[in-house]
Design a protein around this motif. Structure first.
Motif, PDB file in Angstrom:
ATOM      1  N   ALA A  44      19.666 105.181  74.012  1.00  0.00           N
ATOM      2  CA  ALA A  44      19.150 106.032  73.892  1.00  0.00           C
ATOM      3  C   ALA A  44      18.503 107.155  73.337  1.00  0.00           C
ATOM      4  N   GLY A 121      16.397 110.813  78.160  1.00  0.00           N
ATOM      5  CA  GLY A 121      17.667 110.953  79.728  1.00  0.00           C
ATOM      6  C   GLY A 121      17.297 109.367  80.419  1.00  0.00           C
ATOM      7  N   PHE A 124      20.221 107.747  78.710  1.00  0.00           N
ATOM      8  CA  PHE A 124      21.089 107.967  78.896  1.00  0.00           C
ATOM      9  C   PHE A 124      21.968 107.205  80.703  1.00  0.00           C
ATOM     10  N   HIS A 125      21.217 107.219  80.870  1.00  0.00           N
ATOM     11  CA  HIS A 125      21.018 106.830  82.723  1.00  0.00           C
ATOM     12  C   HIS A 125      21.951 105.344  82.721  1.00  0.00           C
ATOM     13  N   ALA A 166      22.713 112.905  80.379  1.00  0.00           N
ATOM     14  CA  ALA A 166      21.511 112.260  80.777  1.00  0.00           C
ATOM     15  C   ALA A 166      20.716 113.741  81.222  1.00  0.00           C
ATOM     16  N   ASN A 170      17.275 115.872  79.701  1.00  0.00           N
ATOM     17  CA  ASN A 170      15.980 116.030  80.444  1.00  0.00           C
ATOM     18  C   ASN A 170      15.921 118.101  80.677  1.00  0.00           C
ATOM     19  N   GLU A 177      14.645 114.812  86.483  1.00  0.00           N
ATOM     20  CA  GLU A 177      14.857 113.232  87.094  1.00  0.00           C
ATOM     21  C   GLU A 177      14.609 113.287  88.613  1.00  0.00           C
TER      22      GLU A 177
END
Length: 186
Positions: A44, A121, A124-125, A166, A170, A177
């Motif tokens: 990430a 992002g 990280f998710h 995340a 973003n 998202e």
């Protein structure tokens, strides 16, 4: 130092202090999953833009990656043996402080967020889901062996931290998202 030792060729590995266990031992599964989370965080981070405005994120994630190594060492230390690097409540508090700080800069959630956004992002998710699995694996170990309860709290908070990271990344790059499709709400 050689990269390969051949000591694991028969399906066993060593814990800290040399105790041999099968590679499918629950402790190996738990610390191996922490290693996966660590790698996912690194992936990430490789997508985060460079620049001064990202320095805090890089610094904190470097600490988190180091703490994941420490958790791995704790999980690989047999009961009754000295732990070299112990996870402490202050480690959990650092995550909570950053969660609160970054979350205060984000819009209030009104829908479930689906993993995505920019590559960093989304990364990280993904790291968040691996951290959740590491937490489950550590809890499974704790059912049979002594595990520092702060390790469990840290892994739990880490997934929350990665969720906020995340969203934070973003937002900073101007991506949102996707949210749960309206027809799918129940």
């Amino acid at each position: 130092m050689k990269i390969y030792t051949k000591s694991g060729d028969k399906g066993e590995t060593s814990l800290v202090y040399g105790m041999r266990v099968p590679k499918y031992d629950p402790r190996v599964e738990a610390y191996g999953t922490c290693d996966e989370a660590n790698s996912a965080i690194g992936l990430a981070l490789s997508h985060v833009p460079q620049g001064e405005e990202w320095q805090e994120l890089f610094s904190v994630c470097h600490i988190v990656q180091t703490k994941l190594f420490h958790i791995g060492a704790e999980l690989a230390t047999p009961a009754g043996k000295e732990v070299g690097w112990k996870i402490e409540e202050s480690d959990v508090e650092l995550l909570e402080k950053l969660i609160d700080k970054w979350d205060a800069e984000l819009p209030t959630l009104k829908n479930f967020v689906l993993p995505g956004g920019c590559p960093a992002g989304a990364g990280f998710h993904f790291a968040r889901t691996v951290a959740r699995r590491a937490e489950r694996k550590a809890i499974a170990v704790a059912e049979h062996l002594e595990v520092n309860p702060t390790v469990i709290r840290y892994l739990n908070r880490l997934s929350d931290f990665l969720f906020v990271a995340a969203r934070y990344v973003n937002q900073k790059v101007g991506k949102t998202e996707p949210t749960l499709h309206q027809d799918d709400k129940r």
